[in-house]
Design a protein around this motif. Structure first.
Motif, PDB file in Angstrom:
ATOM      1  N   LYS A  27       0.860  -1.187   0.000  1.00 36.53           N
ATOM      2  CA  LYS A  27       0.000   0.000   0.000  1.00 36.53           C
ATOM      3  C   LYS A  27       0.894   1.234   0.000  1.00 36.53           C
ATOM      4  CE  LYS A  27      -4.112  -1.948   0.711  1.00 36.53           C
ATOM      5  NZ  LYS A  27      -5.326  -1.719  -0.023  1.00 36.53           N
ATOM      6  N   THR A  28       0.378   2.320  -0.512  1.00 33.48           N
ATOM      7  CA  THR A  28       1.189   3.529  -0.611  1.00 33.48           C
ATOM      8  C   THR A  28       0.845   4.530   0.484  1.00 33.48           C
ATOM      9  OG1 THR A  28      -0.362   4.497  -2.183  1.00 33.48           O
ATOM     10  CG2 THR A  28       1.526   3.295  -3.095  1.00 33.48           C
ATOM     11  N   ILE A  29       1.896   5.138   1.009  1.00 29.64           N
ATOM     12  CA  ILE A  29       1.768   6.137   2.062  1.00 29.64           C
ATOM     13  C   ILE A  29       2.520   7.386   1.624  1.00 29.64           C
ATOM     14  CG2 ILE A  29       2.360   6.723   4.456  1.00 29.64           C
ATOM     15  CD1 ILE A  29       2.192   3.711   5.080  1.00 29.64           C
ATOM     16  N   MET A  30       1.866   8.533   1.770  1.00 28.69           N
ATOM     17  CA  MET A  30       2.548   9.801   1.527  1.00 28.69           C
ATOM     18  C   MET A  30       2.883  10.420   2.883  1.00 28.69           C
ATOM     19  SD  MET A  30       1.395  13.376  -0.322  1.00 28.69           S
ATOM     20  CE  MET A  30       1.299  12.680  -1.954  1.00 28.69           C
ATOM     21  N   VAL A  31       4.158  10.719   3.077  1.00 26.63           N
ATOM     22  CA  VAL A  31       4.628  11.384   4.293  1.00 26.63           C
ATOM     23  C   VAL A  31       4.807  12.860   3.970  1.00 26.63           C
ATOM     24  CG1 VAL A  31       6.506  11.552   5.966  1.00 26.63           C
ATOM     25  CG2 VAL A  31       5.793   9.301   5.111  1.00 26.63           C
ATOM     26  N   VAL A  32       4.097  13.720   4.696  1.00 28.41           N
ATOM     27  CA  VAL A  32       4.220  15.162   4.506  1.00 28.41           C
ATOM     28  C   VAL A  32       4.805  15.726   5.794  1.00 28.41           C
ATOM     29  CG1 VAL A  32       3.057  17.313   3.919  1.00 28.41           C
ATOM     30  CG2 VAL A  32       2.181  15.130   3.022  1.00 28.41           C
ATOM     31  N   GLY A  57       7.529  18.021   1.480  1.00 31.74           N
ATOM     32  CA  GLY A  57       7.875  18.897   2.589  1.00 31.74           C
ATOM     33  C   GLY A  57       6.994  20.120   2.726  1.00 31.74           C
ATOM     34  N   SER A  58       5.927  20.210   1.920  1.00 30.57           N
ATOM     35  CA  SER A  58       5.059  21.389   1.971  1.00 30.57           C
ATOM     36  C   SER A  58       3.659  21.030   1.502  1.00 30.57           C
ATOM     37  CB  SER A  58       5.624  22.495   1.076  1.00 30.57           C
ATOM     38  OG  SER A  58       5.534  22.114  -0.285  1.00 30.57           O
ATOM     39  N   VAL A  59       2.719  21.906   1.774  1.00 30.00           N
ATOM     40  CA  VAL A  59       1.342  21.725   1.322  1.00 30.00           C
ATOM     41  C   VAL A  59       1.312  21.673  -0.204  1.00 30.00           C
ATOM     42  CG1 VAL A  59      -0.938  22.830   1.187  1.00 30.00           C
ATOM     43  CG2 VAL A  59       0.300  22.782   3.368  1.00 30.00           C
ATOM     44  N   GLU A  60       1.985  22.630  -0.836  1.00 30.68           N
ATOM     45  CA  GLU A  60       1.984  22.704  -2.300  1.00 30.68           C
ATOM     46  C   GLU A  60       2.547  21.441  -2.941  1.00 30.68           C
ATOM     47  OE1 GLU A  60       4.102  25.331  -5.784  1.00 30.68           O
ATOM     48  OE2 GLU A  60       3.553  26.365  -3.948  1.00 30.68           O
ATOM     49  N   ALA A  61       3.694  20.973  -2.462  1.00 36.60           N
ATOM     50  CA  ALA A  61       4.314  19.764  -3.021  1.00 36.60           C
ATOM     51  C   ALA A  61       3.426  18.538  -2.790  1.00 36.60           C
ATOM     52  CB  ALA A  61       5.690  19.546  -2.419  1.00 36.60           C
ATOM     53  N   ALA A  62       2.840  18.432  -1.611  1.00 31.72           N
ATOM     54  CA  ALA A  62       1.977  17.290  -1.306  1.00 31.72           C
ATOM     55  C   ALA A  62       0.729  17.288  -2.188  1.00 31.72           C
ATOM     56  CB  ALA A  62       1.589  17.306   0.168  1.00 31.72           C
ATOM     57  N   ALA A  63       0.114  18.455  -2.371  1.00 30.48           N
ATOM     58  CA  ALA A  63      -1.090  18.544  -3.196  1.00 30.48           C
ATOM     59  C   ALA A  63      -0.784  18.151  -4.641  1.00 30.48           C
ATOM     60  CB  ALA A  63      -1.677  19.948  -3.126  1.00 30.48           C
ATOM     61  N   ALA A  67      -2.421  14.807  -6.393  1.00 33.79           N
ATOM     62  CA  ALA A  67      -3.250  14.914  -7.595  1.00 33.79           C
ATOM     63  C   ALA A  67      -2.767  13.953  -8.677  1.00 33.79           C
ATOM     64  CB  ALA A  67      -3.246  16.345  -8.112  1.00 33.79           C
ATOM     65  N   GLY A  68      -1.466  13.742  -8.763  1.00 32.92           N
ATOM     66  CA  GLY A  68      -0.903  12.856  -9.767  1.00 32.92           C
ATOM     67  C   GLY A  68      -1.053  11.386  -9.438  1.00 32.92           C
ATOM     68  N   SER A  69      -0.997  11.053  -8.163  1.00 37.93           N
ATOM     69  CA  SER A  69      -1.060   9.661  -7.736  1.00 37.93           C
ATOM     70  C   SER A  69      -1.464   9.588  -6.268  1.00 37.93           C
ATOM     71  CB  SER A  69       0.309   8.997  -7.953  1.00 37.93           C
ATOM     72  OG  SER A  69       0.269   7.656  -7.562  1.00 37.93           O
ATOM     73  N   PRO A  70      -2.769   9.562  -6.005  1.00 43.09           N
ATOM     74  CA  PRO A  70      -3.224   9.543  -4.609  1.00 43.09           C
ATOM     75  C   PRO A  70      -2.723   8.303  -3.866  1.00 43.09           C
ATOM     76  CG  PRO A  70      -5.058  10.001  -6.096  1.00 43.09           C
ATOM     77  CD  PRO A  70      -3.891   9.585  -6.945  1.00 43.09           C
ATOM     78  N   PRO A  94     -11.529  17.368  -2.668  1.00 44.09           N
ATOM     79  CA  PRO A  94     -12.167  17.234  -3.982  1.00 44.09           C
ATOM     80  C   PRO A  94     -11.695  16.009  -4.770  1.00 44.09           C
ATOM     81  CG  PRO A  94     -11.529  19.513  -3.611  1.00 44.09           C
ATOM     82  CD  PRO A  94     -10.936  18.701  -2.489  1.00 44.09           C
ATOM     83  N   HIS A  95     -10.547  15.437  -4.405  1.00 41.05           N
ATOM     84  CA  HIS A  95     -10.032  14.250  -5.096  1.00 41.05           C
ATOM     85  C   HIS A  95     -10.711  12.976  -4.602  1.00 41.05           C
ATOM     86  CE1 HIS A  95      -6.811  16.478  -7.051  1.00 41.05           C
ATOM     87  NE2 HIS A  95      -6.609  17.091  -5.896  1.00 41.05           N
ATOM     88  N   GLY A  96     -11.530  13.087  -3.555  1.00 41.23           N
ATOM     89  CA  GLY A  96     -12.199  11.920  -2.988  1.00 41.23           C
ATOM     90  C   GLY A  96     -11.812  11.748  -1.532  1.00 41.23           C
ATOM     91  N   PRO A  97     -12.353  10.707  -0.898  1.00 42.82           N
ATOM     92  CA  PRO A  97     -12.044  10.468   0.515  1.00 42.82           C
ATOM     93  C   PRO A  97     -10.539  10.262   0.734  1.00 42.82           C
ATOM     94  CG  PRO A  97     -13.845   9.073  -0.233  1.00 42.82           C
ATOM     95  CD  PRO A  97     -13.256   9.728  -1.449  1.00 42.82           C
ATOM     96  N   VAL A  98     -10.042  10.787   1.830  1.00 38.62           N
ATOM     97  CA  VAL A  98      -8.617  10.697   2.151  1.00 38.62           C
ATOM     98  C   VAL A  98      -8.463  10.079   3.534  1.00 38.62           C
ATOM     99  CG1 VAL A  98      -6.472  12.001   2.488  1.00 38.62           C
ATOM    100  CG2 VAL A  98      -8.157  12.797   0.817  1.00 38.62           C
TER     101      VAL A  98
END
Length: 147
Positions: A27-32, A57-63, A67-70, A94-98
């Motif tokens: 499973k994939t995990i994004m660490v912000v 490392g930031s809101v902008e980079a994480a978003a 968007a490219g690969s939830p 807006p991309h769906g449930p998180v």
């Protein structure tokens, strides 16, 4: 293990990495996380457990990455250089449930309550107990519906 500064991660007590169960492995995990050492150590620990990991490392980079690969799960610091983890979670809706877990130096009751109100499944205060984080990851990745 404690990292420099005020942030730290407590990895598992033994040095033998145990991989995630087959149910959640891969499973994939994004660490912000804006603290580079913390982000790197956490990402490495999660990869050793068998998760796919992306990091920002930031809101902008994480978003942009989201968007490219939830990912299947978001682990997010609250205090970021260009906003908050709370704002990020709102931005991602807006991309769906998180599915998301907050990790933060902000640990007042009001902070924890706000994280839950915004939609984080849990709020862990730094230093992070890695075994507790791992249990929350498994719990969230095996739940039927995102929080």
């Amino acid at each position: 293990m404690r990292l420099p500064g005020t942030t730290a991660i407590e990895p598992p007590g033994d040095s033998t990495p145990r991989r995630a169960s087959a149910e959640v492995r891969g499973k994939t995990i994004m660490v912000v996380e804006d603290h580079e050492d913390t982000r790197r150590v956490l990402a490495r620990a999660l990869r050793r457990k068998g998760f796919g990991v992306t990091a920002a490392g930031s809101v902008e980079a994480a978003a942009a990455q989201f968007a490219g690969s939830p990912p299947d799960l978001l682990i997010c610091d609250i205090g970021l250089p260009d906003g908050t983890g709370w704002e990020l979670l709102e931005k991602l809706r807006p991309h769906g449930p998180v599915r998301a877990i907050a990790v933060s130096g902000y640990g007042m009751n009001a902070d924890v309550e706000k994280s839950r109100e915004i939609g984080f499944a849990a709020h862990l205060t730094k230093p992070i107990d890695f075994q507790r984080l791992e249990a929350l990851i498994v719990e969230n990745l095996t739940a039927n519906a995102p929080h």
